[in-house]
Scaffold this motif. Structure first.
Motif, PDB file in Angstrom:
ATOM      1  N   GLN A  26       0.820  -1.200   0.000  1.00  0.00           N
ATOM      2  CA  GLN A  26       0.000   0.000   0.000  1.00  0.00           C
ATOM      3  C   GLN A  26       0.858   1.255   0.000  1.00  0.00           C
ATOM      4  OE1 GLN A  26      -3.710  -0.133   2.609  1.00  0.00           O
ATOM      5  NE2 GLN A  26      -2.692  -2.013   3.263  1.00  0.00           N
ATOM      6  N   THR A  27       1.922   1.240   0.785  1.00  0.00           N
ATOM      7  CA  THR A  27       2.823   2.397   0.821  1.00  0.00           C
ATOM      8  C   THR A  27       3.408   2.660  -0.554  1.00  0.00           C
ATOM      9  OG1 THR A  27       3.392   1.931   3.133  1.00  0.00           O
ATOM     10  CG2 THR A  27       4.883   3.348   1.900  1.00  0.00           C
ATOM     11  N   LEU A  28       3.781   1.608  -1.271  1.00  0.00           N
ATOM     12  CA  LEU A  28       4.345   1.751  -2.609  1.00  0.00           C
ATOM     13  C   LEU A  28       3.337   2.394  -3.557  1.00  0.00           C
ATOM     14  CD1 LEU A  28       6.718   1.242  -4.495  1.00  0.00           C
ATOM     15  CD2 LEU A  28       5.801  -1.041  -4.935  1.00  0.00           C
ATOM     16  N   ILE A  29       2.071   2.046  -3.436  1.00  0.00           N
ATOM     17  CA  ILE A  29       1.043   2.658  -4.283  1.00  0.00           C
ATOM     18  C   ILE A  29       0.985   4.161  -4.042  1.00  0.00           C
ATOM     19  CG2 ILE A  29      -1.465   2.841  -4.617  1.00  0.00           C
ATOM     20  CD1 ILE A  29      -1.593  -0.189  -4.114  1.00  0.00           C
ATOM     21  N   PHE A  30       1.057   4.586  -2.785  1.00  0.00           N
ATOM     22  CA  PHE A  30       1.001   6.005  -2.470  1.00  0.00           C
ATOM     23  C   PHE A  30       2.230   6.741  -3.007  1.00  0.00           C
ATOM     24  CE2 PHE A  30      -1.646   4.535   1.314  1.00  0.00           C
ATOM     25  CZ  PHE A  30      -2.837   4.814   0.658  1.00  0.00           C
ATOM     26  N   LEU A  31       3.363   6.067  -3.038  1.00  0.00           N
ATOM     27  CA  LEU A  31       4.562   6.685  -3.596  1.00  0.00           C
ATOM     28  C   LEU A  31       4.469   6.798  -5.117  1.00  0.00           C
ATOM     29  CD1 LEU A  31       7.405   5.051  -1.468  1.00  0.00           C
ATOM     30  CD2 LEU A  31       6.600   7.411  -1.395  1.00  0.00           C
ATOM     31  N   GLN A  32       3.843   5.827  -5.747  1.00  0.00           N
ATOM     32  CA  GLN A  32       3.696   5.848  -7.197  1.00  0.00           C
ATOM     33  C   GLN A  32       2.619   6.833  -7.638  1.00  0.00           C
ATOM     34  OE1 GLN A  32       2.845   1.673  -7.663  1.00  0.00           O
ATOM     35  NE2 GLN A  32       4.964   1.157  -8.211  1.00  0.00           N
ATOM     36  N   HIS A  33       1.581   6.980  -6.828  1.00  0.00           N
ATOM     37  CA  HIS A  33       0.457   7.863  -7.166  1.00  0.00           C
ATOM     38  C   HIS A  33       0.134   8.738  -5.950  1.00  0.00           C
ATOM     39  CE1 HIS A  33      -0.130   5.159 -10.601  1.00  0.00           C
ATOM     40  NE2 HIS A  33      -0.163   4.159  -9.745  1.00  0.00           N
ATOM     41  N   PRO A  34       1.007   9.677  -5.588  1.00  0.00           N
ATOM     42  CA  PRO A  34       0.790  10.462  -4.361  1.00  0.00           C
ATOM     43  C   PRO A  34      -0.480  11.300  -4.375  1.00  0.00           C
ATOM     44  CG  PRO A  34       2.583  11.380  -5.682  1.00  0.00           C
ATOM     45  CD  PRO A  34       2.267  10.044  -6.269  1.00  0.00           C
ATOM     46  N   TRP A  35      -1.025  11.581  -5.545  1.00  0.00           N
ATOM     47  CA  TRP A  35      -2.249  12.381  -5.629  1.00  0.00           C
ATOM     48  C   TRP A  35      -3.435  11.678  -4.969  1.00  0.00           C
ATOM     49  CZ3 TRP A  35      -5.786   9.489  -8.277  1.00  0.00           C
ATOM     50  CH2 TRP A  35      -5.292   8.548  -9.191  1.00  0.00           C
ATOM     51  N   ILE A  36      -3.371  10.350  -4.815  1.00  0.00           N
ATOM     52  CA  ILE A  36      -4.447   9.627  -4.137  1.00  0.00           C
ATOM     53  C   ILE A  36      -4.645  10.190  -2.736  1.00  0.00           C
ATOM     54  CG2 ILE A  36      -5.154   7.404  -3.181  1.00  0.00           C
ATOM     55  CD1 ILE A  36      -3.749   6.013  -5.438  1.00  0.00           C
TER      56      ILE A  36
ATOM     57  N   SER B 241       6.031  10.634   0.375  1.00  0.00           N
ATOM     58  CA  SER B 241       5.765  11.368  -0.871  1.00  0.00           C
ATOM     59  C   SER B 241       6.047  12.848  -0.685  1.00  0.00           C
ATOM     60  CB  SER B 241       4.326  11.143  -1.328  1.00  0.00           C
ATOM     61  OG  SER B 241       3.399  11.593  -0.368  1.00  0.00           O
ATOM     62  N   GLY B 242       5.835  13.357   0.539  1.00  0.00           N
ATOM     63  CA  GLY B 242       6.171  14.755   0.813  1.00  0.00           C
ATOM     64  C   GLY B 242       7.662  15.005   0.699  1.00  0.00           C
ATOM     65  N   TYR B 243       8.468  14.082   1.234  1.00  0.00           N
ATOM     66  CA  TYR B 243       9.916  14.200   1.105  1.00  0.00           C
ATOM     67  C   TYR B 243      10.335  14.090  -0.365  1.00  0.00           C
ATOM     68  CZ  TYR B 243      11.171  14.178   6.053  1.00  0.00           C
ATOM     69  OH  TYR B 243      11.338  14.532   7.368  1.00  0.00           O
TER      70      TYR B 243
ATOM     71  N   LEU C 135      17.496  18.425  -3.708  1.00  0.00           N
ATOM     72  CA  LEU C 135      18.227  17.822  -2.603  1.00  0.00           C
ATOM     73  C   LEU C 135      17.882  16.346  -2.481  1.00  0.00           C
ATOM     74  CD1 LEU C 135      17.634  20.599   0.103  1.00  0.00           C
ATOM     75  CD2 LEU C 135      19.654  20.325  -1.365  1.00  0.00           C
ATOM     76  N   THR C 136      18.788  15.581  -1.878  1.00  0.00           N
ATOM     77  CA  THR C 136      18.483  14.184  -1.581  1.00  0.00           C
ATOM     78  C   THR C 136      17.535  14.137  -0.381  1.00  0.00           C
ATOM     79  OG1 THR C 136      20.326  13.935  -0.033  1.00  0.00           O
ATOM     80  CG2 THR C 136      20.775  13.522  -2.378  1.00  0.00           C
ATOM     81  N   ALA C 137      16.943  12.969  -0.143  1.00  0.00           N
ATOM     82  CA  ALA C 137      16.050  12.817   1.001  1.00  0.00           C
ATOM     83  C   ALA C 137      16.784  13.117   2.303  1.00  0.00           C
ATOM     84  CB  ALA C 137      15.468  11.409   1.017  1.00  0.00           C
ATOM     85  N   GLU C 138      18.043  12.686   2.398  1.00  0.00           N
ATOM     86  CA  GLU C 138      18.832  12.952   3.604  1.00  0.00           C
ATOM     87  C   GLU C 138      19.068  14.443   3.776  1.00  0.00           C
ATOM     88  OE1 GLU C 138      19.562  10.759   1.299  1.00  0.00           O
ATOM     89  OE2 GLU C 138      19.176   8.883   2.374  1.00  0.00           O
ATOM     90  N   GLN C 139      19.315  15.148   2.664  1.00  0.00           N
ATOM     91  CA  GLN C 139      19.537  16.596   2.739  1.00  0.00           C
ATOM     92  C   GLN C 139      18.250  17.336   3.108  1.00  0.00           C
ATOM     93  OE1 GLN C 139      21.138  16.952  -1.244  1.00  0.00           O
ATOM     94  NE2 GLN C 139      23.211  17.307  -0.471  1.00  0.00           N
ATOM     95  N   VAL C 140      17.126  16.831   2.624  1.00  0.00           N
ATOM     96  CA  VAL C 140      15.841  17.434   2.996  1.00  0.00           C
ATOM     97  C   VAL C 140      15.617  17.285   4.494  1.00  0.00           C
ATOM     98  CG1 VAL C 140      13.332  17.223   2.767  1.00  0.00           C
ATOM     99  CG2 VAL C 140      14.772  17.149   0.728  1.00  0.00           C
ATOM    100  N   SER C 141      15.924  16.100   5.032  1.00  0.00           N
ATOM    101  CA  SER C 141      15.775  15.872   6.470  1.00  0.00           C
ATOM    102  C   SER C 141      16.692  16.794   7.262  1.00  0.00           C
ATOM    103  CB  SER C 141      16.080  14.409   6.809  1.00  0.00           C
ATOM    104  OG  SER C 141      15.133  13.546   6.233  1.00  0.00           O
ATOM    105  N   ALA C 142      17.922  16.942   6.790  1.00  0.00           N
ATOM    106  CA  ALA C 142      18.879  17.811   7.490  1.00  0.00           C
ATOM    107  C   ALA C 142      18.398  19.258   7.463  1.00  0.00           C
ATOM    108  CB  ALA C 142      20.259  17.690   6.844  1.00  0.00           C
ATOM    109  N   ARG C 143      17.855  19.678   6.343  1.00  0.00           N
ATOM    110  CA  ARG C 143      17.330  21.052   6.215  1.00  0.00           C
ATOM    111  C   ARG C 143      16.152  21.252   7.164  1.00  0.00           C
ATOM    112  NH1 ARG C 143      13.319  23.496   3.061  1.00  0.00           N
ATOM    113  NH2 ARG C 143      13.738  25.673   2.497  1.00  0.00           N
ATOM    114  N   GLU C 144      15.282  20.266   7.244  1.00  0.00           N
ATOM    115  CA  GLU C 144      14.134  20.336   8.139  1.00  0.00           C
ATOM    116  C   GLU C 144      14.598  20.414   9.587  1.00  0.00           C
ATOM    117  OE1 GLU C 144      11.419  16.836   8.878  1.00  0.00           O
ATOM    118  OE2 GLU C 144      10.153  18.046   7.556  1.00  0.00           O
ATOM    119  N   ALA C 145      15.601  19.608   9.931  1.00  0.00           N
ATOM    120  CA  ALA C 145      16.132  19.619  11.294  1.00  0.00           C
ATOM    121  C   ALA C 145      16.726  20.979  11.633  1.00  0.00           C
ATOM    122  CB  ALA C 145      17.187  18.527  11.444  1.00  0.00           C
TER     123      ALA C 145
END
Length: 307
Positions: free
Chosen positions: A111-121, A175-177, A186-196
């Motif tokens: 289910q998580t994979l579906i949300f990543l493939q179609h985040p608009w759901i 999907s937000g990341y 940015l990479t996902a790790e860089q996004v997390s670092a920026r958020e932190a």
């Protein structure tokens, strides 16, 4: 409607089950509900759900909007069918896992994979149970995973819904990341670092002591997956509950829905206005306390300088 009357299927649901009447006119050979839905899903995947309109889908197919309305008479029906198409059927492979826990975990990941493939759901409003074939198949799969347990039917449904809820929340965050990575490069790790770093700038120990402690502990940059942790602890609780049932124990569990009057009261205009006033007063109190802490801090600093 009386108790012995069967409600008529809304057109969107009837279309999903393939029992709606076909249009009497229109470009039948070139157009179909399936082609319309496929085009709409492709548009949402590429440009987001806001890009989907009857006119945009018609243009993608090379027809007029009126041609679409002969097949799908309302945008809400189109959104329902899009969700149905994008959701698809649960993977058969979940049955290959041993035990209810592994099966539920496999469904969670799918289910998580579906949300990543179609985040608009995730942006589609939830207006009730989606009474469509694919959505029903997912519910059936969750119940099947728990079919060998001593849980009763209500408990199995509650457990399956809990796993689906975890997957939905997990999909929203991931999907937000992914969207932030797309927008910023940015990479996902860089996004997390920026958020932190942003949290670090605005969260003080005086105002948010527990959150400040978590930030200092590196919670926002930790490699641990908090969502899988939450899922596993939910499954731990379910496993403990099942073990207790196997031992012949019973549990008193609150099963009632919130009373209807709660929703009626909450929607009352005067109640909303009063709640708004309470929030404003609470904010003013927080601001006053923050100001007090700042004044006390400055007073202590002046005292240290004088001494």
């Amino acid at each position: 409607m009386t108790d012995d009357e069967t409600p008529e299927l809304p057109r969107g649901i009837a279309l999903a089950w393939g029992v709606a009447a076909n249009p009497q006119r229109g470009p039948k050979r070139e157009m179909s509900v399936e082609k319309i839905v496929e085009a709409a899903v492709a548009l949402a995947d590429a440009e987001g759900i806001s890009a989907v309109s009857m006119a945009a889908v018609a243009a993608k197919l090379g027809f007029t909007p009126m041609s679409l309305y002969r097949y799908v008479s309302a945008k809400d029906d189109l959104l329902l069918l899009m969700q149905e198409e994008a959701t698809g059927l649960p993977p058969e492979a979940f049955r290959d896992h041993d035990g209810w826990r592994a099966k539920l975990r496999a469904l969670f990941e799918a289910q998580t994979l579906i949300f990543l493939q179609h985040p608009w759901i995730l942006s589609l409003p939830i207006t009730g149970s989606p009474i469509t074939p694919n959505s029903s198949a997912w519910m059936d799969a969750g119940l099947e995973a728990l079919s060998g347990t001593p849980l009763n039917e209500r408990e199995r449904m509650a457990a399956a819904l809990a796993v689906s809820g975890h997957a939905r929340w997990y999909g929203m965050v991931l999907s937000g990341y992914a969207e932030q990575s797309r927008l910023t490069g940015l990479t996902a790790e860089q996004v997390s670092a920026r958020e932190a770093a942003l949290f670090d700038r605005v969260i003080t120990e005086e105002e948010f002591p527990h959150l400040r402690h978590a930030i200092d502990a590196g919670i926002f940059t930790a490699e641990d997956d908090p969502f899988r942790f939450a899922l596993e602890r939910t499954l731990d609780g379910l496993e403990s509950y099942i073990a207790a049932l196997d031992r012949g124990e019973t549990h008193e569990v609150e099963t009632a829905w919130l009373p209807e009057e709660h929703a009626e009261v909450a929607s009352d205009k005067r109640v909303r206005e009063a709640a708004k006033a309470v929030r404003a007063a609470e904010k003013a109190l927080r601001d006053a306390r923050k100001h007090e802490r700042q004044v006390r801090k400055e007073a202590r600093e002046r005292s240290v300088r004088r001494n």
